[in-house]
Write an enzyme that holds these catalytic residues in place. Structure first.
Site, PDB file in Angstrom:
ATOM      1  N   ASN A  44      23.597  32.630 -24.337  1.00 23.10           N
ATOM      2  CA  ASN A  44      23.942  33.828 -23.578  1.00 23.10           C
ATOM      3  C   ASN A  44      25.220  33.483 -22.820  1.00 23.10           C
ATOM      4  O   ASN A  44      25.180  32.771 -21.831  1.00 23.10           O
ATOM      5  CB  ASN A  44      22.794  34.180 -22.615  1.00 23.10           C
ATOM      6  N   LYS A  55      27.148  35.332 -21.130  1.00 24.17           N
ATOM      7  CA  LYS A  55      27.357  36.096 -19.887  1.00 24.17           C
ATOM      8  C   LYS A  55      28.814  36.569 -19.787  1.00 24.17           C
ATOM      9  O   LYS A  55      29.429  36.833 -20.812  1.00 24.17           O
ATOM     10  CB  LYS A  55      26.922  35.264 -18.671  1.00 24.17           C
ATOM     11  N   HIS A 102      17.996  41.432 -19.259  1.00 17.24           N
ATOM     12  CA  HIS A 102      18.250  40.157 -18.584  1.00 17.24           C
ATOM     13  C   HIS A 102      18.110  40.378 -17.076  1.00 17.24           C
ATOM     14  O   HIS A 102      18.464  41.447 -16.568  1.00 17.24           O
ATOM     15  CB  HIS A 102      19.652  39.638 -18.929  1.00 17.24           C
ATOM     16  N   GLU A 136      12.252  34.088 -18.668  1.00 13.62           N
ATOM     17  CA  GLU A 136      13.268  33.437 -17.840  1.00 13.62           C
ATOM     18  C   GLU A 136      12.922  33.564 -16.355  1.00 13.62           C
ATOM     19  O   GLU A 136      13.228  34.591 -15.735  1.00 13.62           O
ATOM     20  CB  GLU A 136      14.633  34.079 -18.090  1.00 13.62           C
ATOM     21  N   GLY A 172      20.581  29.301 -14.005  1.00 16.54           N
ATOM     22  CA  GLY A 172      21.853  28.844 -13.448  1.00 16.54           C
ATOM     23  C   GLY A 172      21.700  27.942 -12.229  1.00 16.54           C
ATOM     24  O   GLY A 172      22.658  27.692 -11.513  1.00 16.54           O
ATOM     25  N   SER A 218      18.155  27.163 -17.171  1.00 19.24           N
ATOM     26  CA  SER A 218      18.619  25.773 -17.095  1.00 19.24           C
ATOM     27  C   SER A 218      18.148  24.898 -18.263  1.00 19.24           C
ATOM     28  O   SER A 218      17.854  23.720 -18.082  1.00 19.24           O
ATOM     29  CB  SER A 218      18.239  25.145 -15.749  1.00 19.24           C
TER      30      SER A 218
HETATM   31  P1  PGA Z   1      21.125  29.202 -17.651  1.00 21.73           P
HETATM   32  O1  PGA Z   1      20.999  30.783 -17.990  1.00 21.73           O
HETATM   33  O2  PGA Z   1      20.792  28.470 -18.929  1.00 21.73           O
HETATM   34  O3  PGA Z   1      22.563  29.024 -17.235  1.00 21.73           O
HETATM   35  O4  PGA Z   1      20.150  28.917 -16.573  1.00 21.73           O
HETATM   36  C1  PGA Z   1      19.973  31.250 -18.812  1.00 21.73           C
HETATM   37  C2  PGA Z   1      20.061  32.752 -18.919  1.00 21.73           C
HETATM   38  O5  PGA Z   1      20.342  33.418 -17.918  1.00 21.73           O
HETATM   39  O6  PGA Z   1      19.834  33.319 -20.005  1.00 21.73           O
END
Ligand code: PGA
Length: 250
Positions: free
Chosen positions: A10, A12, A95, A167, A173, A213
């Site tokens: 993803n 983003k 999301h 999630e 993040g 993460s």
């Molecule tokens: P992250 O994001 O791996 O940076 O924690 C995951 C997501 O939001 O899909």
């Protein structure tokens, strides 16, 4: 039949079109896999160049969002038909960043899920609890409520073909991954919920990812859990590490 793992990046709001093409070239050999489905969910303006850049590889392209209306006066929105015509196969729906910052609720997300199926896209439907909800002990109730509301009117056959991403918001993040036990517990609860609303065969078929993460260091342990069928990966999908996550079992 064993479920095939699916690892989706993803991106983003990262990567300009030219950076996106460069990242595809960097990852090309690293994400080769015969036993894992690999998807890059990319910003709308990157879709066309990324579809071109991954042609002839094992990578499929996903969008990060879409609108449920067919077409018309919805300035700034992107339709399912536009995504399909551009070569997109998957679309992330719901999301937590869309739910939180853009106030997308379950009624809207249910419309998006249904439209995605109607257009022939595979939804990656996200769900997850806040830290506050986890501490209150209502995680499983909350997740079941999200899943049930987002799937109203969706058939068993459709659910069997889709992807659900668990999630936990507090793990996104933050570098704070859910423990494998926490991730497995909720992914199993999602599968049980699908069995209850649909049937055992549908629950057995639906692919459930963990996200939050995910890294090269924790992917193998997470993906080894019986109800975790891969990951939705944010930060680590933008670097060479993504290849190690795809090749978690090597
Ligand atoms: P992250 O994001 O791996 O940076 O924690 C995951 C997501 O939001 O899909």
């Amino acid at each position: 039949m064993a479920r095939r793992k699916i690892v989706a990046g993803n991106w983003k709001m990262n990567m300009t079109p030219s950076q996106a093409v460069a990242l595809c070239a960097e990852l090309k050999d690293l994400v080769k896999s015969d036993d894992v489905d690999v998807v890059y969910c990319v910003p709308a303006v990157d879709i066309v160049p990324v579809v071109e850049a991954v042609k002839g590889t094992n990578v499929e392209v996903g969008a990060e969002n879409m609108y449920f209306e067919e077409k018309g006066a919805y300035t700034g929105e992107i339709s399912a038909a536009m995504l399909v015509d551009a070569g997109v196969k998957y679309v992330i729906i719901g999301h937590s960043e869309r739910r939180d910052y853009f106030k997308e609720d379950d009624v809207l997300l249910n419309k998006k899920v249904k439209k995605a199926f109607e257009a022939g896209l595979t939804p990656i439907l996200c769900c997850g609890e806040t830290l506050e909800q986890r501490e209150m002990g209502i995680t499983l109730d909350w997740i079941r409520m999200q899943i049930k509301s987002d799937l109203v009117g969706v058939s068993a056959q459709q659910v069997a073909s889709m992807v659900i991403a668990y999630e936990p918001i507090w793990a996104i993040g933050t570098g704070k991954t859910a423990t494998t036990e926490q991730a497995q517990e909720v992914c199993k609860a999602i599968r049980d919920c699908i069995a209850e609303v649909y049937d055992a065969a549908t629950a057995e078929a639906v692919r459930i990812q963990y996200g939050g993460s995910v890294s090269a260091a924790n992917a193998a342990e997470l993906f080894a859990q019986p109800d975790i069928d891969g990951g939705l990966v944010g930060g680590a999908s933008l670097k060479a590490d993504f290849g190690k996550i795809v090749g978690y079992n090597k």
